[in-house]
Design an enzyme around this catalytic site. Structure first.
Site, PDB file in Angstrom:
ATOM      1  CB  CYS A  78       0.637  32.438  25.831  1.00  0.00           C
ATOM      2  SG  CYS A  78       2.064  31.484  25.258  1.00  0.00           S
ATOM      3  CB  CYS A 109      16.680  20.218  29.491  1.00  0.00           C
ATOM      4  SG  CYS A 109      17.802  19.176  28.526  1.00  0.00           S
ATOM      5  CG  HIS A 115      12.678  26.933  34.242  1.00  0.00           C
ATOM      6  ND1 HIS A 115      11.526  26.376  34.740  1.00  0.00           N
ATOM      7  CD2 HIS A 115      12.331  28.111  33.669  1.00  0.00           C
ATOM      8  CE1 HIS A 115      10.513  27.197  34.479  1.00  0.00           C
ATOM      9  NE2 HIS A 115      10.979  28.255  33.833  1.00  0.00           N
ATOM     10  CG  HIS A 118       5.495  26.590  33.945  1.00  0.00           C
ATOM     11  ND1 HIS A 118       6.303  27.716  33.877  1.00  0.00           N
ATOM     12  CD2 HIS A 118       5.617  26.121  35.204  1.00  0.00           C
ATOM     13  CE1 HIS A 118       6.870  27.919  35.066  1.00  0.00           C
ATOM     14  NE2 HIS A 118       6.465  26.964  35.884  1.00  0.00           N
ATOM     15  CG  ASP A 122      -4.137  26.390  27.990  1.00  0.00           C
ATOM     16  OD1 ASP A 122      -3.096  25.857  27.538  1.00  0.00           O
ATOM     17  OD2 ASP A 122      -4.137  27.517  28.511  1.00  0.00           O
ATOM     18  NE  ARG A 130      -1.084  27.677  26.699  1.00  0.00           N
ATOM     19  CZ  ARG A 130      -0.654  28.468  27.708  1.00  0.00           C
ATOM     20  NH1 ARG A 130       0.469  29.156  27.574  1.00  0.00           N
ATOM     21  NH2 ARG A 130      -1.347  28.569  28.823  1.00  0.00           N
ATOM     22  CB  CYS A 132       3.946  28.041  27.928  1.00  0.00           C
ATOM     23  SG  CYS A 132       4.120  29.814  27.858  1.00  0.00           S
TER      24      CYS A 132
END
Length: 160
Positions: A78, A109, A115, A118, A122, A130, A132
């Site tokens: 990704c 956190c 931030h 996400h 999948d 996952r 990411c």
């Protein structure tokens, strides 16, 4: 109260870490501030940890809280670092994110509310998830030679 003793030092989590925006700007680089405090996203395939597979741990660039271990990292293709699970479910929080016309789950956190990225459904087994995560939201610490990343320890202390 939990004291996470990790290879990169110890971090005491009393409550959520709260700083003024001025303090955050002094503490973080401009890229870290953009990602952690403004929910920004770095460009895919151009970040420090996408293809990084050294043994160790990834901590929050804002507060040092351990977030992910290299043993859960995988190449998802990704363009961002991907993990099957966090180090500890208590080190992150999940929030509904409906920005950009998409319905996603944002990961932050738990200690400083920064931030991180996400989480998607999948990922590979065994979790099917996952995570990411933006490289700029994390710092990496190598495992001590010969210790292995499965040697992370948690010490719990009671206070009264």
């Amino acid at each position: 109260m939990t004291l996470l003793c990790v290879l990169m030092g110890c971090n005491i989590d009393y409550d959520t870490m709260i700083l003024s925006e001025t303090d955050w700007k002094e503490r973080l680089t401009s890229e870290q501030y953009f990602i952690l405090r403004e929910a920004g996203t770095e460009a895919p395939f151009t970040n420090a940890f996408d293809k990084h597979f050294e043994e160790g741990g990834y901590s929050c660039a804002g507060c040092g809280e351990l977030l992910f271990r290299s043993t859960e990292k995988f190449d998802s293709g990704c363009g961002w670092p991907a993990f099957t699970m966090p180090w500890n479910e208590e080190s992150i929080t999940k929030h509904e994110d409906n920005t950009l016309g998409m319905k996603r789950i944002e990961v932050r956190c738990a200690n400083c509310e920064g931030h991180l990225g996400h989480v998607f459904e999948d990922g590979p087994p065994p979790t099917g998830t996952r995570y990411c995560i933006n490289s700029g939201a994390m710092k990496f610490a190598s495992a001590v030679e010969g210790s292995g990343s499965d040697k992370w320890e948690v010490a719990t202390f009671g206070g009264g």
